[in-house]
Design a protein around this motif. Structure first.
Motif, mmCIF file in Angstrom:
data_model
loop_
_atom_site.group_PDB
_atom_site.id
_atom_site.type_symbol
_atom_site.label_atom_id
_atom_site.label_comp_id
_atom_site.label_asym_id
_atom_site.label_seq_id
_atom_site.Cartn_x
_atom_site.Cartn_y
_atom_site.Cartn_z
ATOM 1 N N ALA A 46 0.832 -1.202 0.000
ATOM 2 C CA ALA A 46 0.000 0.000 0.000
ATOM 3 C C ALA A 46 0.868 1.254 0.000
ATOM 4 O O ALA A 46 0.583 2.231 -0.723
ATOM 5 C CB ALA A 46 -0.931 -0.004 1.205
ATOM 6 N N GLY A 47 1.948 1.239 0.798
ATOM 7 C CA GLY A 47 2.844 2.388 0.817
ATOM 8 C C GLY A 47 3.535 2.600 -0.511
ATOM 9 O O GLY A 47 3.671 3.745 -0.990
ATOM 10 N N LEU A 48 3.967 1.516 -1.158
ATOM 11 C CA LEU A 48 4.626 1.638 -2.459
ATOM 12 C C LEU A 48 3.673 2.159 -3.530
ATOM 13 O O LEU A 48 4.044 2.989 -4.367
ATOM 14 C CB LEU A 48 5.199 0.280 -2.868
ATOM 15 N N VAL A 49 2.436 1.652 -3.499
ATOM 16 C CA VAL A 49 1.440 2.126 -4.481
ATOM 17 C C VAL A 49 1.151 3.605 -4.262
ATOM 18 O O VAL A 49 1.043 4.389 -5.227
ATOM 19 C CB VAL A 49 0.158 1.277 -4.362
ATOM 20 N N PHE A 50 1.025 4.002 -3.003
ATOM 21 C CA PHE A 50 0.778 5.425 -2.715
ATOM 22 C C PHE A 50 1.943 6.283 -3.206
ATOM 23 O O PHE A 50 1.745 7.346 -3.806
ATOM 24 C CB PHE A 50 0.583 5.612 -1.204
ATOM 25 N N MET A 51 3.169 5.844 -2.959
ATOM 26 C CA MET A 51 4.345 6.608 -3.401
ATOM 27 C C MET A 51 4.426 6.676 -4.916
ATOM 28 O O MET A 51 4.844 7.694 -5.480
ATOM 29 C CB MET A 51 5.619 5.976 -2.827
ATOM 30 N N LYS A 52 4.008 5.600 -5.603
ATOM 31 C CA LYS A 52 4.037 5.607 -7.065
ATOM 32 C C LYS A 52 2.984 6.540 -7.631
ATOM 33 O O LYS A 52 3.253 7.299 -8.585
ATOM 34 C CB LYS A 52 3.799 4.180 -7.581
ATOM 35 N N VAL A 53 1.791 6.511 -7.060
ATOM 36 C CA VAL A 53 0.704 7.345 -7.568
ATOM 37 C C VAL A 53 0.978 8.817 -7.296
ATOM 38 O O VAL A 53 0.747 9.687 -8.148
ATOM 39 C CB VAL A 53 -0.637 6.908 -6.937
ATOM 40 N N PRO A 101 -0.010 11.726 4.911
ATOM 41 C CA PRO A 101 -0.911 10.980 4.006
ATOM 42 C C PRO A 101 -0.440 9.552 3.758
ATOM 43 O O PRO A 101 -1.254 8.616 3.682
ATOM 44 C CB PRO A 101 -0.893 11.814 2.723
ATOM 45 N N LEU A 102 0.886 9.369 3.615
ATOM 46 C CA LEU A 102 1.407 8.015 3.430
ATOM 47 C C LEU A 102 1.137 7.152 4.660
ATOM 48 O O LEU A 102 0.737 5.978 4.532
ATOM 49 C CB LEU A 102 2.912 8.090 3.148
ATOM 50 N N ALA A 103 1.353 7.718 5.835
ATOM 51 C CA ALA A 103 1.072 6.970 7.064
ATOM 52 C C ALA A 103 -0.412 6.624 7.187
ATOM 53 O O ALA A 103 -0.768 5.523 7.624
ATOM 54 C CB ALA A 103 1.518 7.790 8.274
ATOM 55 N N ALA A 104 -1.280 7.552 6.768
ATOM 56 C CA ALA A 104 -2.723 7.275 6.817
ATOM 57 C C ALA A 104 -3.093 6.147 5.862
ATOM 58 O O ALA A 104 -3.903 5.260 6.203
ATOM 59 C CB ALA A 104 -3.503 8.541 6.483
ATOM 60 N N ALA A 105 -2.491 6.145 4.658
ATOM 61 C CA ALA A 105 -2.772 5.076 3.695
ATOM 62 C C ALA A 105 -2.312 3.723 4.240
ATOM 63 O O ALA A 105 -3.027 2.712 4.116
ATOM 64 C CB ALA A 105 -2.085 5.383 2.364
ATOM 65 N N CYS A 106 -1.134 3.682 4.854
ATOM 66 C CA CYS A 106 -0.636 2.432 5.430
ATOM 67 C C CYS A 106 -1.508 1.973 6.601
ATOM 68 O O CYS A 106 -1.771 0.772 6.769
ATOM 69 C CB CYS A 106 0.805 2.615 5.885
ATOM 70 N N ALA A 107 -1.973 2.929 7.408
ATOM 71 C CA ALA A 107 -2.835 2.576 8.544
ATOM 72 C C ALA A 107 -4.161 1.990 8.063
ATOM 73 O O ALA A 107 -4.666 1.013 8.624
ATOM 74 C CB ALA A 107 -3.070 3.804 9.413
ATOM 75 N N LEU A 108 -4.727 2.582 7.008
ATOM 76 C CA LEU A 108 -5.981 2.050 6.458
ATOM 77 C C LEU A 108 -5.775 0.654 5.887
ATOM 78 O O LEU A 108 -6.632 -0.221 6.045
ATOM 79 C CB LEU A 108 -6.518 2.999 5.384
ATOM 80 N N ALA A 109 -4.623 0.435 5.220
ATOM 81 C CA ALA A 109 -4.332 -0.897 4.688
ATOM 82 C C ALA A 109 -4.181 -1.908 5.813
ATOM 83 O O ALA A 109 -4.676 -3.045 5.720
ATOM 84 C CB ALA A 109 -3.064 -0.845 3.837
ATOM 85 N N ALA A 110 -3.507 -1.517 6.903
ATOM 86 C CA ALA A 110 -3.348 -2.423 8.049
ATOM 87 C C ALA A 110 -4.691 -2.760 8.682
ATOM 88 O O ALA A 110 -4.960 -3.912 9.042
ATOM 89 C CB ALA A 110 -2.417 -1.778 9.082
ATOM 90 N N LEU A 111 -5.551 -1.750 8.810
ATOM 91 C CA LEU A 111 -6.885 -1.992 9.375
ATOM 92 C C LEU A 111 -7.699 -2.913 8.479
ATOM 93 O O LEU A 111 -8.381 -3.826 8.962
ATOM 94 C CB LEU A 111 -7.604 -0.657 9.564
ATOM 95 N N ALA A 112 -7.613 -2.698 7.154
ATOM 96 C CA ALA A 112 -8.393 -3.514 6.223
ATOM 97 C C ALA A 112 -7.949 -4.976 6.251
ATOM 98 O O ALA A 112 -8.788 -5.889 6.304
ATOM 99 C CB ALA A 112 -8.260 -2.945 4.810
ATOM 100 N N ILE A 113 -6.648 -5.220 6.249
ATOM 101 C CA ILE A 113 -6.185 -6.614 6.242
ATOM 102 C C ILE A 113 -6.449 -7.288 7.578
ATOM 103 O O ILE A 113 -6.722 -8.497 7.635
ATOM 104 C CB ILE A 113 -4.683 -6.682 5.870
ATOM 105 N N THR A 114 -6.438 -6.528 8.667
ATOM 106 C CA THR A 114 -6.757 -7.107 9.981
ATOM 107 C C THR A 114 -8.226 -7.493 10.062
ATOM 108 O O THR A 114 -8.579 -8.581 10.536
ATOM 109 C CB THR A 114 -6.406 -6.109 11.098
#
Length: 369
Positions: A46-53, A101-114
């Motif tokens: 998720a972090g890599l995709v956010f950084m790429k976009v 914003p990157l930290a928020a994207a990673c946090a949302l990804a962590a919440l979703a996979i959990t």
């Protein structure tokens, strides 16, 4: 030579899948099938995709931050006593602007996979202090358990693969990394970002492949750990439904109470219809409150005999009618009125009883006179 062997030993083996009740209790304790590696892999992706976009947004912000820091060395505003506060405020603002914003994207990804792995459920029991965790013997068992060995093997595997990945990546891009120091700032940042991004993507995909196997293993291990023995299932059923012996006694007591109330209604009955010995049905008909006669007591065997005895003691007429007794006993419950198809047969019996009563009254009147 024969030796006694108890089959109860097999009842203690945990061979049965966990019941819904056991799964619910295990979940409340915070024990679920969850792979930490799967969460880490998804967060990195998720972090890599956010950084790429948002590469332009983040690259431009980092460039502005670096230029600001370089210009600060010759700026008179940063030569006074408050230079640390000014630089710190700017660094904090740039950090929040770029990385929040990157930290928020990673946090949302962590919440979703959990949530995907364990569902949306919160429990404070894993945070509670358990004294058995301080027991050295329990700690040794956990250290040398199969689960610990699997985690050790998995950690060594991840470290080895990561080292190999770094080795081949650095050997391939070593010339580009050395050439970065000779490039302009924009090109150097783009080169470093590209190398880091592809290296991170390879590592994330590698970790994801390991995590998928780990997730399947965690689910298998969790299902194995919550298996139950046949005796545990029986004990759980007793706790949920109640002890069968106690339930049987309760039902017996209820039948005795119902039978007692039923016997109290026999003296008020108009007639008792018998089989003549096996069945007995007591009928009551009150013209003002009932549309049709009502069964106030019935029974077979010992109960039928007791109904006849109470009827005889209270001068309630007893009429033998095998067919009608069987029909009333099988079709009509206590407290219910006689069905329409039995009206005529019951009416004939009641008419006979009423004539019998009138005859008794006439005989009594003549004897008095």
């Amino acid at each position: 030579m024969r030796r006694p062997f108890s089959l109860q030993l097999f009842g203690q083996e945990k061979t049965e899948p966990a019941t819904p009740q056991k799964r619910r209790k295990t979940r409340e304790e915070g024990k679920t099938a969850k792979s930490q590696d799967l969460g880490a892999a998804v967060v990195i992706l998720a972090g890599l995709v956010f950084m790429k976009v948002f590469a332009g947004y983040m690259g431009g912000g980092m460039k502005e931050h670096i230029l600001f820091m370089l210009r600060a060395f010759g700026d008179p505003a940063f030569s006074g006593e408050g230079w640390a506060r000014l630089l710190g405020a700017r660094a904090l603002a740039d950090y929040l602007y770029l990385w929040l914003p990157l930290a928020a994207a990673c946090a949302l990804a962590a919440l979703a996979i959990t949530v995907y792995q364990v569902g949306f459920f919160m429990s404070s029991k894993p945070l509670e202090l358990k004294l058995d965790r301080l027991n050295p013997l329990s700690g040794l068992k956990r250290i040398f358990s199969i689960r610990s060995l699997v985690e050790l093997f998995k950690g060594l595997l991840k470290a080895s693969l990561l080292m190999l990945l770094l080795y081949y990546a650095l050997r391939k891009d070593l010339d580009r990394i050395i050439a970065v120091i000779r490039l302009p700032l924009d090109e150097g940042m783009e080169t470093v970002a590209e190398i880091v991004w592809f290296l991170g993507l390879r590592f994330a995909l590698l970790l994801l492949a390991i995590a998928l196997f780990d997730y399947l293993y965690q689910r298998w291990e969790f299902e194995r750990s919550i298996k139950m023995s046949k005796q545990e299932i029986k004990d759980e059923y007793k706790q949920m439904e109640g002890d069968p012996l106690i339930k049987r006694r309760i039902r017996q007591k209820q039948r005795e109470l119902a039978r007692g109330r039923m016997m109290q209604a026999v003296p008020k009955a108009d007639v008792v219809i018998t089989n003549p010995t096996m069945l007995a049905v007591a009928l009551l008909y009150e013209r003002k409150s009932m549309d049709s006669p009502q069964v106030v007591a019935k029974g077979q065997g010992v109960v039928a005999r007791r109904i006849r005895e109470i009827a005889a003691e209270n001068d309630v007429p007893i009429v033998e009618n095998r067919i009608l007794a069987r029909a009333l006993y099988s079709q009509v419950e206590i407290g219910m009125e006689v069905p329409e198809e039995l009206y005529r047969a019951v009416a004939e019996v009641l008419a006979f009883v009423y004539r019998l009563r009138e005859g008794r009254k006439g005989v009594s009147a003549r004897s008095v006179s």
